[in-house]
Design a protein around this motif. Structure first.
Motif, PDB file in Angstrom:
ATOM      1  N   PRO A  24       0.765 -19.077   4.711  1.00  0.00           N
ATOM      2  CA  PRO A  24       1.329 -18.162   5.715  1.00  0.00           C
ATOM      3  C   PRO A  24       2.825 -17.966   5.480  1.00  0.00           C
ATOM      4  CG  PRO A  24       0.062 -19.931   6.748  1.00  0.00           C
ATOM      5  CD  PRO A  24       0.258 -20.324   5.318  1.00  0.00           C
ATOM      6  N   GLY A  25       3.373 -16.920   6.054  1.00  0.00           N
ATOM      7  CA  GLY A  25       4.804 -16.648   5.908  1.00  0.00           C
ATOM      8  C   GLY A  25       5.076 -15.184   6.188  1.00  0.00           C
ATOM      9  N   SER A  26       6.346 -14.799   5.999  1.00  0.00           N
ATOM     10  CA  SER A  26       6.688 -13.399   6.272  1.00  0.00           C
ATOM     11  C   SER A  26       7.866 -12.957   5.420  1.00  0.00           C
ATOM     12  CB  SER A  26       7.020 -13.217   7.756  1.00  0.00           C
ATOM     13  OG  SER A  26       8.088 -14.069   8.109  1.00  0.00           O
ATOM     14  N   VAL A  27       8.018 -11.653   5.285  1.00  0.00           N
ATOM     15  CA  VAL A  27       9.102 -11.080   4.486  1.00  0.00           C
ATOM     16  C   VAL A  27       9.252  -9.614   4.910  1.00  0.00           C
ATOM     17  CG1 VAL A  27       7.669 -10.229   2.555  1.00  0.00           C
ATOM     18  CG2 VAL A  27      10.033 -10.905   2.122  1.00  0.00           C
ATOM     19  N   VAL A  28      10.441  -9.042   4.651  1.00  0.00           N
ATOM     20  CA  VAL A  28      10.631  -7.602   4.863  1.00  0.00           C
ATOM     21  C   VAL A  28      10.907  -6.961   3.506  1.00  0.00           C
ATOM     22  CG1 VAL A  28      12.071  -5.809   5.928  1.00  0.00           C
ATOM     23  CG2 VAL A  28      11.507  -7.892   7.216  1.00  0.00           C
ATOM     24  N   LEU A  29      10.108  -5.932   3.147  1.00  0.00           N
ATOM     25  CA  LEU A  29      10.266  -5.258   1.857  1.00  0.00           C
ATOM     26  C   LEU A  29      10.624  -3.784   2.085  1.00  0.00           C
ATOM     27  CD1 LEU A  29       7.132  -6.717   0.030  1.00  0.00           C
ATOM     28  CD2 LEU A  29       9.507  -7.498  -0.145  1.00  0.00           C
ATOM     29  N   THR A  30      11.522  -3.265   1.255  1.00  0.00           N
ATOM     30  CA  THR A  30      11.935  -1.865   1.393  1.00  0.00           C
ATOM     31  C   THR A  30      10.712  -0.953   1.372  1.00  0.00           C
ATOM     32  OG1 THR A  30      13.899  -2.475   0.191  1.00  0.00           O
ATOM     33  CG2 THR A  30      13.505  -0.120   0.460  1.00  0.00           C
ATOM     34  N   ALA A  31      10.570  -0.134   2.414  1.00  0.00           N
ATOM     35  CA  ALA A  31       9.326   0.607   2.627  1.00  0.00           C
ATOM     36  C   ALA A  31       9.009   1.549   1.481  1.00  0.00           C
ATOM     37  CB  ALA A  31       9.412   1.400   3.932  1.00  0.00           C
ATOM     38  N   ARG A  32       9.996   2.286   1.019  1.00  0.00           N
ATOM     39  CA  ARG A  32       9.714   3.312   0.029  1.00  0.00           C
ATOM     40  C   ARG A  32       9.244   2.693  -1.294  1.00  0.00           C
ATOM     41  NH1 ARG A  32      13.249   6.581  -2.813  1.00  0.00           N
ATOM     42  NH2 ARG A  32      14.922   5.434  -1.831  1.00  0.00           N
ATOM     43  N   ILE A  33       9.974   1.682  -1.730  1.00  0.00           N
ATOM     44  CA  ILE A  33       9.617   1.045  -3.007  1.00  0.00           C
ATOM     45  C   ILE A  33       8.281   0.311  -2.896  1.00  0.00           C
ATOM     46  CG2 ILE A  33      10.320  -0.742  -4.645  1.00  0.00           C
ATOM     47  CD1 ILE A  33      13.230   0.045  -3.987  1.00  0.00           C
ATOM     48  N   PHE A  34       8.134  -0.463  -1.818  1.00  0.00           N
ATOM     49  CA  PHE A  34       6.881  -1.208  -1.638  1.00  0.00           C
ATOM     50  C   PHE A  34       5.697  -0.240  -1.555  1.00  0.00           C
ATOM     51  CE2 PHE A  34       3.929  -3.528   1.341  1.00  0.00           C
ATOM     52  CZ  PHE A  34       3.493  -4.441   0.402  1.00  0.00           C
ATOM     53  N   GLY A  35       5.890   0.856  -0.825  1.00  0.00           N
ATOM     54  CA  GLY A  35       4.831   1.857  -0.683  1.00  0.00           C
ATOM     55  C   GLY A  35       4.430   2.451  -2.018  1.00  0.00           C
ATOM     56  N   GLU A  36       5.423   2.807  -2.824  1.00  0.00           N
ATOM     57  CA  GLU A  36       5.099   3.399  -4.125  1.00  0.00           C
ATOM     58  C   GLU A  36       4.423   2.398  -5.053  1.00  0.00           C
ATOM     59  OE1 GLU A  36       8.069   5.642  -6.043  1.00  0.00           O
ATOM     60  OE2 GLU A  36       8.461   6.916  -4.315  1.00  0.00           O
ATOM     61  N   ILE A  37       4.865   1.172  -4.992  1.00  0.00           N
ATOM     62  CA  ILE A  37       4.252   0.149  -5.846  1.00  0.00           C
ATOM     63  C   ILE A  37       2.774  -0.014  -5.505  1.00  0.00           C
ATOM     64  CG2 ILE A  37       4.201  -2.323  -6.360  1.00  0.00           C
ATOM     65  CD1 ILE A  37       7.270  -2.311  -6.187  1.00  0.00           C
ATOM     66  N   VAL A  38       2.459  -0.202  -4.225  1.00  0.00           N
ATOM     67  CA  VAL A  38       1.051  -0.444  -3.895  1.00  0.00           C
ATOM     68  C   VAL A  38       0.188   0.770  -4.197  1.00  0.00           C
ATOM     69  CG1 VAL A  38       1.531  -2.249  -2.191  1.00  0.00           C
ATOM     70  CG2 VAL A  38       1.278   0.099  -1.411  1.00  0.00           C
ATOM     71  N   ARG A  39       0.754   1.980  -4.039  1.00  0.00           N
ATOM     72  CA  ARG A  39      -0.009   3.183  -4.370  1.00  0.00           C
ATOM     73  C   ARG A  39      -0.292   3.283  -5.868  1.00  0.00           C
ATOM     74  NH1 ARG A  39       2.718   5.658  -0.289  1.00  0.00           N
ATOM     75  NH2 ARG A  39       4.453   6.220  -1.640  1.00  0.00           N
ATOM     76  N   LYS A  40       0.665   2.865  -6.686  1.00  0.00           N
ATOM     77  CA  LYS A  40       0.537   3.058  -8.138  1.00  0.00           C
ATOM     78  C   LYS A  40      -0.192   1.909  -8.836  1.00  0.00           C
ATOM     79  CE  LYS A  40       2.887   6.907  -9.126  1.00  0.00           C
ATOM     80  NZ  LYS A  40       2.356   8.009  -9.909  1.00  0.00           N
ATOM     81  N   LEU A  41      -0.397   0.795  -8.166  1.00  0.00           N
ATOM     82  CA  LEU A  41      -1.047  -0.323  -8.842  1.00  0.00           C
ATOM     83  C   LEU A  41      -2.500   0.012  -9.161  1.00  0.00           C
ATOM     84  CD1 LEU A  41       0.472  -3.394  -6.990  1.00  0.00           C
ATOM     85  CD2 LEU A  41       0.748  -2.784  -9.388  1.00  0.00           C
ATOM     86  N   ALA A  42      -3.008  -0.591 -10.253  1.00  0.00           N
ATOM     87  CA  ALA A  42      -4.305  -0.173 -10.756  1.00  0.00           C
ATOM     88  C   ALA A  42      -5.475  -0.985 -10.190  1.00  0.00           C
ATOM     89  CB  ALA A  42      -4.309  -0.239 -12.281  1.00  0.00           C
ATOM     90  N   GLY A  43      -5.297  -2.277  -9.971  1.00  0.00           N
ATOM     91  CA  GLY A  43      -6.425  -3.126  -9.588  1.00  0.00           C
ATOM     92  C   GLY A  43      -6.898  -2.904  -8.170  1.00  0.00           C
ATOM     93  N   ASP A  44      -8.066  -3.487  -7.810  1.00  0.00           N
ATOM     94  CA  ASP A  44      -8.592  -3.391  -6.454  1.00  0.00           C
ATOM     95  C   ASP A  44      -7.935  -4.402  -5.538  1.00  0.00           C
ATOM     96  OD1 ASP A  44     -10.308  -1.403  -7.065  1.00  0.00           O
ATOM     97  OD2 ASP A  44     -12.035  -2.724  -7.415  1.00  0.00           O
ATOM     98  N   GLU A  45      -7.325  -5.430  -6.147  1.00  0.00           N
ATOM     99  CA  GLU A  45      -6.796  -6.548  -5.375  1.00  0.00           C
ATOM    100  C   GLU A  45      -5.331  -6.718  -5.734  1.00  0.00           C
ATOM    101  OE1 GLU A  45      -9.259 -10.047  -5.858  1.00  0.00           O
ATOM    102  OE2 GLU A  45      -7.565 -11.319  -5.270  1.00  0.00           O
TER     103      GLU A  45
END
Lengths: 379, 379
Positions: free
Chosen positions: B72-93
């Protein structure tokens, strides 16, 4: 002038010529579309300083009614207003009649518009081209050739000649070249023309090429290309597209394309594109947009990027094959992405001649396309 | 923090919370999305000064895996960069692990991103609402109610209270009212709630309403609405949407709605809309955008408009019925077009009480919707 015209044909014609209407002009007549009704039918024309477009609506075509000219004549109507009126009218048929003071009465269904027109005599004349240099090419192929080169056109006015695509023809082969001096795209195709027809240094403005792409149909209908002194004319189905040519001498780009190679990497272009896109996510934020490619000893390729204060990304890729010397090279991700997106091929060969030299991208299955990218010095 | 999460669930959650991310802020933490991993799953939160959105990804839902929390834990990630990364990643997980210095390692397929994060303790806390006033409504109905009123919200900061939609509840009937003092839109619907629940003057900012519309699904899944002192909370499926309320007293709009009528016109709303759109083509160019409606002796209605220097348009319309006194009235075409476009009804009744008085538009088949428009003085 008095005509009845089929609404959908008029809507389509207006949307085509509207691409040549000047939006930023202080000359009112150039904000207009010229309508000319003759015994043959209706002709619409629009023109700005670079491009002129003329569309014909014949009286009848393939047994389908297009226009009836009750009284020949001509008028110029403001493009935006005329365009919106014909799009919004309800009936299948539109009546247009113009009086001596150029007031146009436009009727369809229950609606009746009266708008002020202008004298068609004041509209600029289209150039008269000598049809000596004529070649023919399927519409979709010309469109593809434009799409695969236009992105590499320079947007800087520092060297105006580079803001166009250079068209040349030799031995029945039409070739397009575009470069902004950091990358180059070239595309060739065999066309129908007189055996000895030859031209070179025909530089069509990038903006004209983009408008031309929008007008060309995605089918194999043949379009004719007429090359003249300062103008080029593309004749598609009922559409004449004129563009001025850029003045000046296009640089000889053949000399900068390296002949051999020291390292060759063959990749699936889609996988490679996605890797580069991911690597550029962070570097794009960091403004430089540089990604790095390193060949590994296990025949893999590492794609990476590092954006200070944001983060870094590393990805291992397995190419189809890697041959030649080890290589570490950095390049602008945008140039690579543009090139890869424009390709329709599944597999490409990237030929490097060292970390400081331009490298070449070619499909593995044909020679019609070549992209060249200059690397970025990072060491 | 260390988690594995299903890529498409993360992409969807990020796209939802991203709507609340401040784009213009000087506070870096507000450009981020807070990720919090607990035994229940992963929670994403974003917040600007008006709206906060929280989305939960449960460990498992309906037998489908969502997220595994290894640590468990928490973090704050820059929305725009994090959003683009997860959209562009190839795997299902996607694997995310965060170290003590808030550097996040994001891995999927062959790609590995390291981005700098921020301390989640610095992220603003969401308001704690007392859940006393709670009502339930199908998601699509709430969305429709917002769509049918939000366009009438004032965009001027002269009277800030008018920049919101006023929500009220009485006798199980939820009512939305919006007005910019030139026109008014109101929409009511029956909702599920405690019999004696009552509220009034709950004014939700127009901007919040627009974001809420984007988040609501087009289905009949029930969403809960919690009304508190200064905040409103909408609970949809795994999504919590908070908005602050506007301070001040919303004007009593019931008094300006005329009761009887002197002239009544019943029309098919689509035909009427198209007529008004055509009439407004020229007046829109002439800036005033005023169209004129005149009842004729033959029970037709004439819609016309006149734009000096451009032209004029006249259209005859045959309404379903015209009753009462003769009428000549002018109004802003945009207000009429907005109202007619928001209606889903086939037939509407327009009730006039003279050329200088506000007129009312209602569907003929139900009473849930009312639009009011002030005429324009042209004589």
């Amino acid at each position: 002038m008095q005509i009845s015209v089929k609404r959908d044909k008029l809507v389509s014609a207006v949307s085509h010529v509207a691409k040549a209407v000047s939006t930023r002009t202080t000359i009112p007549i150039l904000t207009g579309i010229k309508l000319k009704a003759t015994d043959e039918g209706l002709t619409l024309t629009a023109s700005d300083s670079d491009v002129s477009i003329e569309v014909q609506i014949p009286s009848e075509e393939a047994g389908e009614w297009g226009v009836t000219v009750h009284k020949p004549g001509s008028v110029v109507l403001t493009a935006r207003i005329f365009g919106e009126i014909v799009r919004k009218l309800a009936g299948d048929e539109i009546q247009i009649s113009v009086d001596d003071r150029f007031a146009a009465l436009i009727r369809s269904g229950q609606a009746e518009f009266t708008i002020n027109g202008m004298n068609a005599d004041e509209f600029p004349q289209l150039p008269q081209l000598e049809e000596e240099k004529v070649l023919s090419i399927p519409s979709d192929l010309l469109k593809t050739m434009l799409r695969q080169t236009s992105f590499a056109v320079s947007t800087s006015e520092m060297r105006p000649i580079l803001t166009g695509i250079m068209w040349s023809l030799e031995k029945g082969q039409l070739k397009f070249v575009a470069t902004d001096s950091h990358r180059l795209a070239s595309r060739s195709a065999v066309v129908e023309c007189a055996e000895d027809l030859y031209f070179h240094n025909v530089v069509v403005p990038g903006k004209s090429c983009n408008e031309l792409m929008k007008i060309l149909d995605d089918n194999q209908a043949v379009v004719d290309i007429v090359v003249a002194e300062n103008q080029i004319l593309i004749k598609a189905n009922h559409i004449l597209f004129y563009s001025r040519l850029l003045e000046g001498t296009y640089p000889d780009t053949s000399r900068i394309i390296p002949q051999g190679s020291k390292t060759e990497v063959v990749v699936h272009s889609k996988d490679f594109l996605q890797s580069i896109e991911r690597a550029s996510l962070l570097s794009r934020e960091g403004k430089s947009n540089v990604v790095r490619l390193v060949t590994m000893t296990d025949n893999n390729v590492e794609i990476s990027s590092n954006a200070p204060e944001i983060g870094r990304v590393t990805e291992m890729m397995t190419p189809v094959s890697v041959n030649g010397e080890e290589l570490k090279i950095s390049f602008n991700a945008k140039y690579m992405i543009d090139a890869l997106r424009s390709l329709d091929s599944g597999e490409i060969r990237v030929s490097f001649t060292g970390a400081m030299s331009p490298f070449v991208i070619r499909p593995t299955d044909h020679d019609w396309i070549l992209h060249l990218i200059l690397p970025v010095r990072t060491y």
